[in-house]
Design a protein around this motif. Sequence first.
Motif, PDB file in Angstrom:
ATOM      1  N   LYS A 259      38.648  44.622  21.933  1.00  0.00           N
ATOM      2  CA  LYS A 259      39.243  43.341  21.540  1.00  0.00           C
ATOM      3  C   LYS A 259      39.961  42.728  22.736  1.00  0.00           C
ATOM      4  O   LYS A 259      40.910  43.294  23.256  1.00  0.00           O
ATOM      5  CB  LYS A 259      40.230  43.556  20.396  1.00  0.00           C
ATOM      6  CG  LYS A 259      40.882  42.286  19.890  1.00  0.00           C
ATOM      7  CD  LYS A 259      41.807  42.622  18.725  1.00  0.00           C
ATOM      8  CE  LYS A 259      42.513  41.418  18.189  1.00  0.00           C
ATOM      9  NZ  LYS A 259      43.404  41.781  17.074  1.00  0.00           N
ATOM     10  N   TRP A 260      39.461  41.578  23.177  1.00  0.00           N
ATOM     11  CA  TRP A 260      40.060  40.839  24.288  1.00  0.00           C
ATOM     12  C   TRP A 260      41.014  39.801  23.717  1.00  0.00           C
ATOM     13  O   TRP A 260      40.659  39.054  22.802  1.00  0.00           O
ATOM     14  CB  TRP A 260      38.988  40.135  25.103  1.00  0.00           C
ATOM     15  CG  TRP A 260      38.099  41.023  25.892  1.00  0.00           C
ATOM     16  CD1 TRP A 260      38.272  41.405  27.199  1.00  0.00           C
ATOM     17  CD2 TRP A 260      36.879  41.635  25.467  1.00  0.00           C
ATOM     18  NE1 TRP A 260      37.230  42.210  27.599  1.00  0.00           N
ATOM     19  CE2 TRP A 260      36.361  42.377  26.552  1.00  0.00           C
ATOM     20  CE3 TRP A 260      36.166  41.642  24.266  1.00  0.00           C
ATOM     21  CZ2 TRP A 260      35.176  43.092  26.487  1.00  0.00           C
ATOM     22  CZ3 TRP A 260      34.985  42.362  24.179  1.00  0.00           C
ATOM     23  CH2 TRP A 260      34.500  43.085  25.284  1.00  0.00           C
TER      24      TRP A 260
ATOM     25  N   GLY B 199      40.532  52.883  16.388  1.00  0.00           N
ATOM     26  CA  GLY B 199      39.240  52.681  17.028  1.00  0.00           C
ATOM     27  C   GLY B 199      39.080  51.388  17.780  1.00  0.00           C
ATOM     28  O   GLY B 199      37.974  51.022  18.122  1.00  0.00           O
ATOM     29  N   THR B 200      40.156  50.669  18.058  1.00  0.00           N
ATOM     30  CA  THR B 200      40.064  49.427  18.821  1.00  0.00           C
ATOM     31  C   THR B 200      40.676  49.616  20.203  1.00  0.00           C
ATOM     32  O   THR B 200      41.743  50.184  20.334  1.00  0.00           O
ATOM     33  CB  THR B 200      40.798  48.283  18.087  1.00  0.00           C
ATOM     34  OG1 THR B 200      40.195  48.092  16.819  1.00  0.00           O
ATOM     35  CG2 THR B 200      40.723  46.990  18.869  1.00  0.00           C
ATOM     36  N   VAL B 201      39.973  49.140  21.219  1.00  0.00           N
ATOM     37  CA  VAL B 201      40.450  49.188  22.591  1.00  0.00           C
ATOM     38  C   VAL B 201      40.896  47.770  22.966  1.00  0.00           C
ATOM     39  O   VAL B 201      40.124  46.821  22.828  1.00  0.00           O
ATOM     40  CB  VAL B 201      39.342  49.677  23.545  1.00  0.00           C
ATOM     41  CG1 VAL B 201      39.816  49.660  24.987  1.00  0.00           C
ATOM     42  CG2 VAL B 201      38.880  51.069  23.148  1.00  0.00           C
ATOM     43  N   ALA B 202      42.137  47.634  23.407  1.00  0.00           N
ATOM     44  CA  ALA B 202      42.704  46.319  23.720  1.00  0.00           C
ATOM     45  C   ALA B 202      42.578  45.996  25.197  1.00  0.00           C
ATOM     46  O   ALA B 202      42.896  46.807  26.053  1.00  0.00           O
ATOM     47  CB  ALA B 202      44.170  46.275  23.306  1.00  0.00           C
ATOM     48  N   VAL B 203      42.108  44.769  25.484  1.00  0.00           N
ATOM     49  CA  VAL B 203      42.061  44.240  26.848  1.00  0.00           C
ATOM     50  C   VAL B 203      42.736  42.870  26.813  1.00  0.00           C
ATOM     51  O   VAL B 203      42.413  42.035  25.975  1.00  0.00           O
ATOM     52  CB  VAL B 203      40.616  44.102  27.363  1.00  0.00           C
ATOM     53  CG1 VAL B 203      40.599  43.474  28.762  1.00  0.00           C
ATOM     54  CG2 VAL B 203      39.902  45.455  27.372  1.00  0.00           C
ATOM     55  N   SER B 204      43.675  42.667  27.730  1.00  0.00           N
ATOM     56  CA  SER B 204      44.381  41.394  27.830  1.00  0.00           C
ATOM     57  C   SER B 204      43.774  40.555  28.947  1.00  0.00           C
ATOM     58  O   SER B 204      43.294  41.087  29.948  1.00  0.00           O
ATOM     59  CB  SER B 204      45.860  41.666  28.133  1.00  0.00           C
ATOM     60  OG  SER B 204      46.549  40.459  28.349  1.00  0.00           O
ATOM     61  N   MET B 205      43.790  39.263  28.756  1.00  0.00           N
ATOM     62  CA  MET B 205      43.385  38.325  29.810  1.00  0.00           C
ATOM     63  C   MET B 205      44.675  37.682  30.288  1.00  0.00           C
ATOM     64  O   MET B 205      45.297  36.900  29.563  1.00  0.00           O
ATOM     65  CB  MET B 205      42.416  37.296  29.238  1.00  0.00           C
ATOM     66  CG  MET B 205      41.171  37.956  28.686  1.00  0.00           C
ATOM     67  SD  MET B 205      40.402  36.939  27.450  1.00  0.00           S
ATOM     68  CE  MET B 205      38.827  36.673  28.198  1.00  0.00           C
ATOM     69  N   LYS B 206      45.099  38.099  31.491  1.00  0.00           N
ATOM     70  CA  LYS B 206      46.419  37.700  31.979  1.00  0.00           C
ATOM     71  C   LYS B 206      46.349  37.452  33.477  1.00  0.00           C
ATOM     72  O   LYS B 206      45.783  38.256  34.210  1.00  0.00           O
ATOM     73  CB  LYS B 206      47.397  38.842  31.687  1.00  0.00           C
ATOM     74  CG  LYS B 206      48.849  38.511  31.904  1.00  0.00           C
ATOM     75  CD  LYS B 206      49.743  39.709  31.647  1.00  0.00           C
ATOM     76  CE  LYS B 206      49.650  40.161  30.221  1.00  0.00           C
ATOM     77  NZ  LYS B 206      50.575  41.243  29.901  1.00  0.00           N
TER      78      LYS B 206
ATOM     79  N   ALA C  80      42.249  52.410  30.124  1.00  0.00           N
ATOM     80  CA  ALA C  80      42.959  52.550  28.859  1.00  0.00           C
ATOM     81  C   ALA C  80      42.197  53.451  27.905  1.00  0.00           C
ATOM     82  O   ALA C  80      40.974  53.405  27.839  1.00  0.00           O
ATOM     83  CB  ALA C  80      43.150  51.188  28.219  1.00  0.00           C
ATOM     84  N   ALA C  81      42.920  54.261  27.162  1.00  0.00           N
ATOM     85  CA  ALA C  81      42.334  55.083  26.121  1.00  0.00           C
ATOM     86  C   ALA C  81      42.294  54.262  24.841  1.00  0.00           C
ATOM     87  O   ALA C  81      43.070  53.325  24.678  1.00  0.00           O
ATOM     88  CB  ALA C  81      43.169  56.346  25.924  1.00  0.00           C
TER      89      ALA C  81
ATOM     90  N   THR D  96      48.128  46.540  28.289  1.00  0.00           N
ATOM     91  CA  THR D  96      48.407  47.812  28.936  1.00  0.00           C
ATOM     92  C   THR D  96      48.140  47.660  30.417  1.00  0.00           C
ATOM     93  O   THR D  96      47.279  46.890  30.802  1.00  0.00           O
ATOM     94  CB  THR D  96      47.555  48.940  28.307  1.00  0.00           C
ATOM     95  OG1 THR D  96      47.802  50.137  29.023  1.00  0.00           O
ATOM     96  CG2 THR D  96      46.092  48.637  28.346  1.00  0.00           C
ATOM     97  N   SER D  97      48.860  48.369  31.247  1.00  0.00           N
ATOM     98  CA  SER D  97      48.683  48.207  32.682  1.00  0.00           C
ATOM     99  C   SER D  97      48.113  49.457  33.338  1.00  0.00           C
ATOM    100  O   SER D  97      48.140  49.586  34.538  1.00  0.00           O
ATOM    101  CB  SER D  97      50.032  47.853  33.318  1.00  0.00           C
ATOM    102  OG  SER D  97      50.953  48.891  33.090  1.00  0.00           O
ATOM    103  N   THR D  98      47.572  50.365  32.547  1.00  0.00           N
ATOM    104  CA  THR D  98      46.977  51.568  33.116  1.00  0.00           C
ATOM    105  C   THR D  98      45.608  51.229  33.687  1.00  0.00           C
ATOM    106  O   THR D  98      44.946  50.312  33.212  1.00  0.00           O
ATOM    107  CB  THR D  98      46.830  52.669  32.050  1.00  0.00           C
ATOM    108  OG1 THR D  98      46.054  52.139  30.968  1.00  0.00           O
ATOM    109  CG2 THR D  98      48.172  53.132  31.540  1.00  0.00           C
TER     110      THR D  98
END
Length: 137
Positions: free
Chosen positions: A79-80, A54-61, A48-49, A43-45
């Motif tokens: 979750k990364w 119940g999982t919040v996603a974070v990307s390593m990019k 992030a909500a 997500t690029s916000t």
Amino acid sequence: MKRLYSVAACLALGGALVAGCGSSSSSSSNSNSNSTPAAAPATSTPAAAPAAGGTVAVSMKNIQFVPKSVTAKVGQTVKWTNDDSVDHNVTATSGETFKSNTFGQGATYSHKLAKAGTIKYVCTIHPGMEGTIVVTK
């Protein structure tokens, strides 16, 4: 006609070379928490909500956490996912204590949030790669 076959062969070879570029078969998953090689959508916000479940996603990019700051509730999981071609890790520097092992492209690391507050975390491999989790009740 011979020239047409030569052109077609060159195009086929070029297409095969391009198709092979940019992929990596390296996918390791070494963590002390739930870890799977599945990719999560990025997500690029700015903040992030929580996603469904119940999982919040974070990307390593591009050698950064995307988004850099997320908001979640106590009991939810962050979750990364490593979407880079280089290895990363996730290490809390304040707010909670957690530290992943180094993991490669496509692998993930997850951490369940235990208390309200602000958590700062970094990738210790890449200076300046920092993120924040604001945890609410």
